[in-house]
Structure formats: C-alpha cells, structure tokens
Enzyme design. Sequence first.
Site, PDB file in Angstrom:
ATOM      1  N   HIS A  55      -7.004 -15.476 -10.254  1.00  0.00           N
ATOM      2  CA  HIS A  55      -7.528 -14.353 -11.037  1.00  0.00           C
ATOM      3  C   HIS A  55      -6.958 -14.231 -12.444  1.00  0.00           C
ATOM      4  CE1 HIS A  55      -3.786 -12.278 -10.007  1.00  0.00           C
ATOM      5  NE2 HIS A  55      -4.066 -11.437 -10.981  1.00  0.00           N
TER       6      HIS A  55
HETATM    7  C1  UD1 Z   1      -4.997  -6.884 -13.655  1.00  0.00           C
HETATM    8  C2  UD1 Z   1      -3.631  -7.048 -14.317  1.00  0.00           C
HETATM    9  C3  UD1 Z   1      -2.899  -8.209 -13.660  1.00  0.00           C
HETATM   10  C4  UD1 Z   1      -2.844  -8.040 -12.148  1.00  0.00           C
HETATM   11  C5  UD1 Z   1      -4.262  -7.850 -11.623  1.00  0.00           C
HETATM   12  C6  UD1 Z   1      -4.313  -7.656 -10.126  1.00  0.00           C
HETATM   13  C7  UD1 Z   1      -3.633  -6.406 -16.712  1.00  0.00           C
HETATM   14  C8  UD1 Z   1      -3.572  -6.903 -18.106  1.00  0.00           C
HETATM   15  N1  UD1 Z   1      -3.731  -7.356 -15.740  1.00  0.00           N
HETATM   16  O1  UD1 Z   1      -5.754  -8.055 -13.935  1.00  0.00           O
HETATM   17  O2  UD1 Z   1      -1.580  -8.251 -14.143  1.00  0.00           O
HETATM   18  O3  UD1 Z   1      -2.273  -9.192 -11.565  1.00  0.00           O
HETATM   19  O4  UD1 Z   1      -4.831  -6.700 -12.269  1.00  0.00           O
HETATM   20  O5  UD1 Z   1      -5.641  -7.819  -9.685  1.00  0.00           O
HETATM   21  O6  UD1 Z   1      -3.580  -5.219 -16.484  1.00  0.00           O
HETATM   22  N2  UD1 Z   1     -13.118  -6.037 -11.990  1.00  0.00           N
HETATM   23  C9  UD1 Z   1     -14.087  -5.594 -11.116  1.00  0.00           C
HETATM   24  N3  UD1 Z   1     -13.748  -4.594 -10.253  1.00  0.00           N
HETATM   25  C10 UD1 Z   1     -12.501  -4.014 -10.210  1.00  0.00           C
HETATM   26  C11 UD1 Z   1     -11.546  -4.474 -11.140  1.00  0.00           C
HETATM   27  C12 UD1 Z   1     -11.857  -5.485 -12.007  1.00  0.00           C
HETATM   28  O7  UD1 Z   1     -15.194  -6.076 -11.099  1.00  0.00           O
HETATM   29  O8  UD1 Z   1     -12.265  -3.121  -9.391  1.00  0.00           O
HETATM   30  C13 UD1 Z   1     -13.464  -7.163 -12.896  1.00  0.00           C
HETATM   31  C14 UD1 Z   1     -14.101  -6.705 -14.177  1.00  0.00           C
HETATM   32  O9  UD1 Z   1     -15.005  -7.682 -14.552  1.00  0.00           O
HETATM   33  C15 UD1 Z   1     -12.942  -6.712 -15.149  1.00  0.00           C
HETATM   34  C16 UD1 Z   1     -12.137  -7.894 -14.654  1.00  0.00           C
HETATM   35  O10 UD1 Z   1     -12.288  -7.865 -13.236  1.00  0.00           O
HETATM   36  O11 UD1 Z   1     -13.333  -6.829 -16.466  1.00  0.00           O
HETATM   37  C17 UD1 Z   1     -10.688  -7.845 -15.009  1.00  0.00           C
HETATM   38  O12 UD1 Z   1     -10.092  -6.632 -14.529  1.00  0.00           O
HETATM   39  P1  UD1 Z   1      -8.772  -6.055 -15.244  1.00  0.00           P
HETATM   40  O13 UD1 Z   1      -8.258  -4.881 -14.488  1.00  0.00           O
HETATM   41  O14 UD1 Z   1      -8.980  -5.920 -16.688  1.00  0.00           O
HETATM   42  O15 UD1 Z   1      -7.739  -7.236 -15.065  1.00  0.00           O
HETATM   43  P2  UD1 Z   1      -7.330  -8.080 -13.775  1.00  0.00           P
HETATM   44  O16 UD1 Z   1      -7.782  -9.471 -13.996  1.00  0.00           O
HETATM   45  O17 UD1 Z   1      -7.722  -7.435 -12.475  1.00  0.00           O
END
Ligand code: UD1
Length: 373
Positions: free
Chosen positions: A219
Amino acid sequence: MKKILTVVGARPQFVKCAAVSSVLRKQYKEVLIHTGQHYDYAMSDVFFEELSIPKPEYHLGVGSASHGVQTSEMLAKIEEIILQEKPNAVMVYGDTNSTLAAALAASKVYVPLIHVEAGLRSFNRRMPEEINRVLTDHTSSLLLCPTETAMENLEREGFLRANVHATCSPEHPVILNVGDVMYDMVRITIRQIEKKGNTKEVLKQFGVVAKQYCLATIHRAENTNDVSALREILSAMAHIASKIPVVLPLHPRTKAIIERENIALPSGVSIIAPLGYADMILLQKNASVVCTDSGGMQKEAFLLQTPCITMREQTEWIETLHDGWNVLTGASASAIIAAYNNAQILEPDTQKQPFGDGFAGEKITQAIGTFIA
Ligand code: UD1
C-alpha cells in the site's frame, strides 16, 4: 480527572488506540476524534466493532484528498475542538497525516502533545510518514518510544531522557521507552484465537493450510504511485504463487491504481478485500512467509515468529532485521524472489525481544499520570 483528547484517523491507529484506550479510560476521561482519513467499512468501522473501541465523540469526515488539503482540513477542525474541550493533553499515534494535523493543532494552541510511537526514523525524507514523524516529535511534550533504537534516535536530535519526575511541556519534552503498543494487541488477540481454537476452519475459509502459504500486502505510496515498482512486486507475487498459495488483501489505494493502470492481476494470487484485525493476526501467525511494505506487519510478523520480506528500501523497525527475521528487498522482483527462497531457514530460538513486554498501554497510562500536569 485529567482529560485526554485522542486523535486517530487511519487503520493502524485504530489498533493502537484499542490497546491504550481500554487501560487509559480507567483513570482519565478520554475524548476521541476520528478524522475520517480512512472511511471504508473494511478500513475503519470493522476495527471499532471488532476491537470494541468506543464510539468517537467527534467524526471529522475529512476523507481522501491531497496531503495539503487533507491535513489542513483536519488541522482547522481539530484546533476548534481543542479550544472547546480544553484537554490536559492531546494524544496521537504513529505517523499519518491525521497525526501531523493534530500535532500542529495542539502545539499552536499550546496544549501538551503526547506522541505514542515517537522516535522512529527511516531517514528517508521522501516518505510522507517520515516528515509526519519528525514534525510530530519536535512539537511533542511527552514522547513515548516503542524501542531503545527510537530513544537513541531522539537523543541524537537533542532530546533528553527523563531523570526527574517533573511535568513535561513543549519547552521541556520528556522521552520514555514504554514498549510497543501493537505488541499489546498481538498478545491479547493471540490469546483469544487460541481460546476459540478455530484456526484450521478460518484458514480453510481463505483456502490455505498452516505454514504453506504466503500472506502479502502492498500500500505504500512509493510502491503504488510508482507503477513500475507495483508491476515488479506483482510479478514477484506471481512467481511465489507458482510455488505456494499467495493471499493478498488489497488496500483500496493499490486496488484503485491497478484498475486505473489496467494492470493484469498475477495469476495464482488470491486477491481479497482488506481484513479485520483478528483474521490478519491469524493469517500472519500461520503463514510460512509475509511479504509486505507495512510498518505494523513487519513487527507483527516478528512477534508471531513468521519470516518477513519487507518490500521497501528502509525500515524504521531495524530490530526485526537482526538474525534475518525480516529482510529488506525494495521493490525489485529478483530481490523479493531471492529473499523468498532464503526465508525458510529460521530458528525461532534466535529471536530477541526488543519491543517491550506487551503491556505498553499500562506504561503509557502511568507516564501520563507522572508527566502531564
Ligand atoms: C495512510 C498513511 C500510512 C499508513 C496507511 C495505513 C499517511 C501519509 N499515510 O496511507 O502511513 O500506513 O494509512 O493504511 O497518512 N482509500 C479508500 N478508502 C479508505 C482510505 C483510503 O479508498 O478508507 C484510498 C483512497 O483512494 C485514498 C488512498 O486510499 O486516496 C490513500 O489513502 P490515504 O489515507 O491518503 O493514505 P494511505 O495510503 O491509506
């Protein structure tokens, strides 16, 4: 009664908060904010239900956006709540954008900040998490480290170990090794799994047999935004799947990129939805090898004595590398395959225990009593 305002928002923080809240609430009033950084059922609600985390008093509903938009929206909303609730301290976990937003909000209105999982460093400033960690540590009053390595990192940055029981403040931060909070949850969950005694049945649901499969997760931004890195990792997974079954619970970020880029899914790899906590621990414990870029899973695999291949160039959890329990490969398919071929030769009795004793929640609660005015 002291009031602690806890801010969580992303999947790993729910697990950490579950370990601490149940102990913390025996002595303090805790007010919980969920920023909404993670919002899918499988990324958020399932953890609140399964780990009995109290319903947050505030849900900010921020959702996904660019780093700047997401962090600033949280910052503005958290500041308002701090001013309204007037807590004795704000508590944050780990290194996500939710962590940083709360850290900035608390420090600007001069409320002591407690950082759980302080002092971790990958020394890679291209990782958003590294920036979040460094800035959060340097605005914290009480820095609660999971390991001695984390303590040493902070000492190198000018922090001093607590040698008197004076209250802490932004001018006089205190650093303390309380052990790893995730160890608490692993300890509790393994006991529950053993009590249930249904491991074989659960593994059967996932189509695998104990110690004869690989559990994989991907991820990180560096392994997903960079599509060639993602392709390399998936081709390594396909190779491993030609030897043993590979189970890959897919993070929504990775799923979205695979769909957007039209990447062919590796044959033989069983791609499933993100898992709840107990299933994840059970699958890690029984895997013959874990391949991941998650920080938490490197540690969980170590604690569960499952060999781990970390598909990153650096790790904050360098203790897991000792004696070869964890191996860093980056996103190179040949390095991942070579690590997989070597991953079978570990002896459980070579393992050291650098993550404390699995009772970090108690130590954190005690530290708050000692150091927060
Ligand atoms: C975040 C944390 C990372 C952690 C991870 C655990 C930051 C910078 N990164 O990364 O350190 O290891 O969480 O998972 O804060 N999305 C969904 N549904 C959700 C959440 C996310 O579809 O419930 C998708 C969206 O497309 C979003 C992407 O995942 O844009 C990234 O989500 P985001 O929370 O920005 O970062 P993570 O990659 O989850």
